[in-house]
Design a protein around this motif. Structure first.
Motif, PDB file in Angstrom:
ATOM      1  N   LEU A   4       8.950  -6.069  12.998  1.00  0.00           N
ATOM      2  CA  LEU A   4       7.765  -6.913  12.909  1.00  0.00           C
ATOM      3  C   LEU A   4       6.528  -6.045  12.793  1.00  0.00           C
ATOM      4  CD1 LEU A   4       6.867  -8.394  16.409  1.00  0.00           C
ATOM      5  CD2 LEU A   4       8.650  -6.679  16.123  1.00  0.00           C
ATOM      6  N   ARG A   5       5.418  -6.692  12.477  1.00  0.00           N
ATOM      7  CA  ARG A   5       4.129  -6.007  12.349  1.00  0.00           C
ATOM      8  C   ARG A   5       3.106  -6.777  13.173  1.00  0.00           C
ATOM      9  NH1 ARG A   5       2.290  -6.768   7.559  1.00  0.00           N
ATOM     10  NH2 ARG A   5       1.064  -4.857   7.267  1.00  0.00           N
ATOM     11  N   ILE A   6       2.385  -6.064  14.023  1.00  0.00           N
ATOM     12  CA  ILE A   6       1.507  -6.698  14.998  1.00  0.00           C
ATOM     13  C   ILE A   6       0.086  -6.186  14.830  1.00  0.00           C
ATOM     14  CG2 ILE A   6       1.047  -7.007  17.459  1.00  0.00           C
ATOM     15  CD1 ILE A   6       4.036  -6.594  17.952  1.00  0.00           C
ATOM     16  N   GLY A   7      -0.879  -7.110  14.808  1.00  0.00           N
ATOM     17  CA  GLY A   7      -2.279  -6.718  14.748  1.00  0.00           C
ATOM     18  C   GLY A   7      -3.063  -7.548  13.760  1.00  0.00           C
ATOM     19  N   GLU A  11      -4.606  -4.271   9.715  1.00  0.00           N
ATOM     20  CA  GLU A  11      -4.539  -3.286  10.802  1.00  0.00           C
ATOM     21  C   GLU A  11      -3.222  -3.399  11.566  1.00  0.00           C
ATOM     22  OE1 GLU A  11      -7.961  -3.917  13.234  1.00  0.00           O
ATOM     23  OE2 GLU A  11      -9.391  -3.576  11.605  1.00  0.00           O
ATOM     24  N   GLU A  12      -2.210  -3.955  10.951  1.00  0.00           N
ATOM     25  CA  GLU A  12      -0.938  -4.197  11.635  1.00  0.00           C
ATOM     26  C   GLU A  12      -0.246  -2.888  12.033  1.00  0.00           C
ATOM     27  OE1 GLU A  12      -1.539  -7.770   8.857  1.00  0.00           O
ATOM     28  OE2 GLU A  12      -1.749  -5.584   8.704  1.00  0.00           O
ATOM     29  N   ILE A  13       0.408  -2.928  13.174  1.00  0.00           N
ATOM     30  CA  ILE A  13       1.196  -1.807  13.684  1.00  0.00           C
ATOM     31  C   ILE A  13       2.671  -2.152  13.495  1.00  0.00           C
ATOM     32  CG2 ILE A  13       1.814  -0.489  15.749  1.00  0.00           C
ATOM     33  CD1 ILE A  13      -0.980  -1.201  16.851  1.00  0.00           C
ATOM     34  N   GLY A  31       4.121   4.642   8.853  1.00  0.00           N
ATOM     35  CA  GLY A  31       2.800   4.021   8.895  1.00  0.00           C
ATOM     36  C   GLY A  31       2.860   2.526   8.740  1.00  0.00           C
ATOM     37  N   ASP A  32       3.948   2.018   8.156  1.00  0.00           N
ATOM     38  CA  ASP A  32       4.065   0.574   7.946  1.00  0.00           C
ATOM     39  C   ASP A  32       5.496   0.228   7.568  1.00  0.00           C
ATOM     40  OD1 ASP A  32       3.181  -2.063   7.860  1.00  0.00           O
ATOM     41  OD2 ASP A  32       1.450  -1.593   6.598  1.00  0.00           O
ATOM     42  N   GLY A  62      -1.202 -11.465  23.278  1.00  0.00           N
ATOM     43  CA  GLY A  62      -2.485 -11.814  22.698  1.00  0.00           C
ATOM     44  C   GLY A  62      -2.731 -11.258  21.314  1.00  0.00           C
ATOM     45  N   LEU A  63      -1.786 -10.507  20.768  1.00  0.00           N
ATOM     46  CA  LEU A  63      -1.968  -9.906  19.450  1.00  0.00           C
ATOM     47  C   LEU A  63      -1.352 -10.770  18.360  1.00  0.00           C
ATOM     48  CD1 LEU A  63      -1.187  -6.161  20.238  1.00  0.00           C
ATOM     49  CD2 LEU A  63      -3.423  -7.251  20.041  1.00  0.00           C
ATOM     50  N   ARG A  64      -1.989 -10.785  17.215  1.00  0.00           N
ATOM     51  CA  ARG A  64      -1.477 -11.511  16.052  1.00  0.00           C
ATOM     52  C   ARG A  64      -0.190 -10.872  15.545  1.00  0.00           C
ATOM     53  NH1 ARG A  64      -1.973  -9.957  10.746  1.00  0.00           N
ATOM     54  NH2 ARG A  64      -1.668 -11.589   9.164  1.00  0.00           N
TER      55      ARG A  64
END
Length: 283
Positions: A4-7, A11-13, A31-32, A62-64
């Motif tokens: 998954l990618r969070i943020g 700016e996703e992590i 990096g992604d 709380g993060l997208r």
């Protein structure tokens, strides 16, 4: 394994969801989560690092949650791929896959707001199994080869504006490529964890009312065939997304059912792939 990618958007992590529910950052490995990561054996590296306990834990509270794949090169869609959906829309059951393209920029996170286009009167929903390509597929000799080119699976909402799609043009692109029209995720689930992609239940509810309740076993053209078929006409690259069609229960096929309006919520789920929830707002 669930990637998954969070943020915030842009700016996703990159991260991975552990079996115990904890989330671990992948920043030390990549990096992604994108085509380059998938093509270079990224999922194997994640699996090894996770098993070895080398990944730092991340608190996602709380993060997208963003789309699980960054910047897909293309989104290829298959229309009318469930017999009941073809019948409800009055279309003939296709003898070959109905293929169209969707703007990759439509891909957003699974819980992001979806924008109803200006002047829209027929914005519709479609729960779909999405296939993410992990290795380039070009002129595959047989559907049996498809499995080796799939990185994983995800939930996709192939949002559609039916007036734009069917009444304004001879092709479907206008009604399929409006901004935010492809929520994807929350996870990219690897094939080993999904099992048989032709044995997954799909569900979608609008404002809490169940509208779609199907199963991938009822696809006219199965996942392996679709990957093989598409590879005869285009090169499928790592990170590309294939939307494999939707079962019956869309507004287009339910006379008297209202199309989506601002304030409506849509909830989707597929067995083993998690769930999505979007609120629709006016553009």
């Amino acid at each position: 394994m669930k990637l998954l990618r969070i943020g915030a958007p842009g700016e996703e992590i990159p991260a991975v969801l552990g079996e115990d529910g904890r989330v671990f950052a992948l920043s030390e490995l990549t990096g992604d989560i994108d085509g380059a990561f998938l093509a270079s054996g990224g999922t194997d590296r994640v699996r090894e690092a996770l098993a070895a306990g080398r990944l730092p834990e991340l608190d996602p509270a709380g993060l997208r949650i963003g789309a699980p794949v960054a910047r897909p090169g293309k989104v290829v869609c298959v229309g009318l791929n469930y017999r009941d959906h073809a019948e409800e829309t009055g279309a003939p059951v296709p003898s070959r896959p109905v293929v169209f393209m969707k703007d990759p920029a439509t891909v957003v996170g699974p819980y992001d707001q979806v924008l109803i286009p200006r002047d829209s009167v027929k914005t519709d929903w479609e729960v779909e199994l999405a296939v993410v390509i992990g290795r380039q597929a070009r002129y595959l000799a047989d559907p049996a080869e498809a499995a080796g080119h799939i990185a994983g699976f995800a939930i996709s909402n192939d949002v559609s504006e039916r007036e734009f799609q069917l009444e304004f043009s001879g092709q479907w692109d206008l009604g399929k490529s409006c901004e935010t029209f492809n929520p994807l995720g929350p996870w990219l689930v690897t094939p080993d964890e999904v099992g048989d992609p032709q044995a997954l239940g799909l569900r979608l509810a609008v404002n809490g009312e169940l509208c779609q309740n199907g199963d991938t076993k009822n696809m006219i053209f199965e996942v392996s065939y679709l990957v093989h078929y598409l590879s005869q006409y285009m090169v499928l690259n790592p990170g590309d997304v294939i939307n494999t069609g939707t079962p019956a229960g869309v507004a287009l096929g339910l006379p008297g059912t209202p199309y989506l309006r601002a304030g409506d919520t849509v909830e989707l789920s597929i067995d083993g792939l998690g769930s999505q929830r979007q609120t629709f707002v006016n553009a």
